[in-house]
Design an enzyme around this catalytic site. Structure first.
Site, PDB file in Angstrom:
ATOM      1  N   CYS A  84       0.811  -1.211   0.000  1.00 32.70           N
ATOM      2  CA  CYS A  84       0.000   0.000   0.000  1.00 32.70           C
ATOM      3  C   CYS A  84       0.844   1.261   0.000  1.00 32.70           C
ATOM      4  O   CYS A  84       0.303   2.359  -0.134  1.00 32.70           O
ATOM      5  CB  CYS A  84      -0.950   0.001   1.193  1.00 32.70           C
ATOM      6  N   GLU A  92      -6.625   0.959  -7.497  1.00 33.66           N
ATOM      7  CA  GLU A  92      -5.300   0.558  -7.037  1.00 33.66           C
ATOM      8  C   GLU A  92      -4.883  -0.692  -7.816  1.00 33.66           C
ATOM      9  O   GLU A  92      -5.553  -1.720  -7.754  1.00 33.66           O
ATOM     10  CB  GLU A  92      -5.336   0.260  -5.532  1.00 33.66           C
TER      11      GLU A  92
END
Length: 499
Positions: free
Chosen positions: A286, A389
């Site tokens: 992340c 993402e």
């Protein structure tokens, strides 16, 4: 490690390993080989009830254990983790696919959280003030919450669980851990070391499963708090549902971290840092620097050198002690197909692929889940690559005329984990630091993930909750304050008290 399926991963309940019979299971793969190495039971309400009951039963004695004694368990664990370091790292590489070097970083950062938690006697200290009014004193104490739970993703088999339970148990809570069903083996090995370190039975427990298991934890009346790391849609739902059930929740979600490349950036150091930020851990983190914005003529200066560097990266199996590659496999064949599909869509929308990893083949491991590093230039804000993402080894490059335009591009997306700038201008760095909407900022640092004593402070759709993971905020999350106000009216009875 490349052989047939092992027996199902057991639960860890009240200090004992317990096999689960009659449940469905999920397969654990070695991504380097594409071969199954274990299976994980998909537990439900009954198993969650059992592990929570074990944690609840262990809580009173652990709560009353002095913080210095709780810290001693973690001191001993730290030594055992160091002794077993290389074996644990090879296990991480095998079940996850990241390189040994990356596995070492994964475990090292987890050990740093253990080290931070060893300072718990100081971290738990309260505050006091005499004479808040005449003859009246006030002080605060920190108390553990009770049974708390952690729900983890696949991308850091050591670090992410160790973001949670070392601090939680140091604070006097008991813990229920649900590791990712894709990488359950690392924490299984660490529990064996915790037993040697002297952790009492029931203080840490492990349950496995998917949505049914997670829902049971979110709804259980004896679970006081939930710590979660995963994708943003799931983090948002975890926070919503946990809060509705009266729990304290910290839920870290996904990201799309922007890296601003200024024309005055040092070429050699910048391209090396951008490469590591985008393709470390195969982009499955992340804090990956997945989106670069080249300002002015920075793209013309930096991208040729970056493409050469990325094109020379070796991709291969990581479950070996020698001959490690620069990058390993992604976690599954399904995830590989998803990332390839996003690159395909980005190219169809007009972006230009500079280095193409979609057809990467590894002769010595033909069934591995390999995807080579990919750099795709001329991406526009409306390109499909910008809508989600990617979580893979893909660097999308946008162009901007000015720093203000680059910051605006970064701030228009919903996430807010990290952002970085590469420049030799103090003025540009200051403006970027002040204006960018992200909780963790790097200046000539591609992955600005903080050390254990600072909070992992994601913003916007990258975090749901009030108190972040790591650092003093984590201690606050796993404790509640009690404030006591005291006044005494007279001395006690007897001559000894007479003035």
């Amino acid at each position: 490690m490349n052989g047939a399926v092992e027996q199902a991963c057991p639960l860890y309940v009240g200090g004992k390993w317990k096999e689960v019979v009659g449940q469905g299971s999920s397969t654990v793969y070695n991504p380097s080989r594409g071969k199954p190495i274990a299976s994980v039971p998909m537990c439900g309400t009954a198993e969650v009830d059992e592990v929570v009951a074990a944690a609840k039963a262990a809580f009173p004695d652990w709560r009353d254990t002095p913080p210095s004694e709780r810290a001693q368990v973690l001191f001993r664990l730290k030594i055992l983790l160091e002794d077993a370091f290389e074996e644990l790292c090879l296990g991480i590489s095998t079940e996850h696919g990241k390189t040994l070097s990356e596995a070492r970083g994964d475990l090292r950062r987890g050990i740093e959280v253990v080290e931070f938690a060893c300072g718990i006697p100081t971290l738990l200290m309260g505050e006091s003030l005499e004479n808040i009014a005449r003859g009246i004193d006030c002080h605060t104490d920190r108390h553990p919450l009770g049974v708390v739970a952690g729900i983890c993703p696949f991308n850091f088999p050591a670090l992410v669980p160790m973001w949670m339970w070392p601090i939680a148990i140091a604070c006097g809570n008991t813990f229920v851990l649900k590791p990712s069903e894709k990488v359950p083996l690392t924490m299984q090995r660490v529990v064996g070391l915790l037993e040697k370190a002297g952790l009492p039975p029931g203080v840490l427990n492990i349950v496995h499963g998917g949505r049914e298991c997670v829902d049971a934890l979110l709804e259980h009346p004896d679970v006081a708090a939930i710590s979660f790391v995963g994708s943003t849609p799931v983090a948002r739902e975890i926070h919503r549902k946990g809060s509705l059930n009266g729990k304290r929740v910290q839920a870290a979600g996904g990201a799309k971290n922007f890296v601003i490349l200024m024309p005055d950036a040092d070429v050699e150091r910048t391209v090396e840092a951008v490469k590591d930020g985008a393709f470390g851990c195969a982009g499955e983190r992340c804090m990956a620097g997945s989106t670069a914005v080249a300002v002015g003529d920075a793209g013309d200066k930096l991208l040729p050198a970056l493409a050469d560097l990325v094109g020379a990266m070796k991709v291969g199996p990581t479950d070996v002690r020698e001959g490690q590659p620069d990058m390993g496999a992604v976690i599954s064949s399904e995830h590989r197909s998803r990332v390839v599909g996003l690159v395909d869509a980005g190219e169809r929308a007009g972006a230009k692929v500079l280095t193409d990893g979609r057809r990467t083949k590894v002769d010595e491991a033909p069934e591995g889940f390999f995807l080579g590093p990919t750099v795709i230039d001329q991406v526009t804000p409306d390109n499909p690559l910008m809508e989600t993402e990617v979580f893979g080894p893909v660097l999308a490059v946008l162009r901007a005329k000015t720093l203000d335009e680059a910051i605006a591009l970064a701030n228009r997306q919903a996430f807010g984990n990290g952002a970085a700038i590469f420049t030799n201008s103090g003025k540009a760095a200051r403006e970027f630091r002040r204006q960018v909407s992200a909780g963790m900022v790097g200046v000539n640092v591609g992955v600005p993930a903080p050390l254990a004593y600072f909070p992992f402070s994601g913003w916007n759709d990258s975090f749901f909750g009030d108190l972040h993971i790591q650092g003093k905020e984590s201690v606050e999350f796993f404790t509640k304050r009690k404030t006591t106000t005291t006044r005494w009216f007279s001395f006690g009875d007897g001559e000894v008290w007479a003035k």
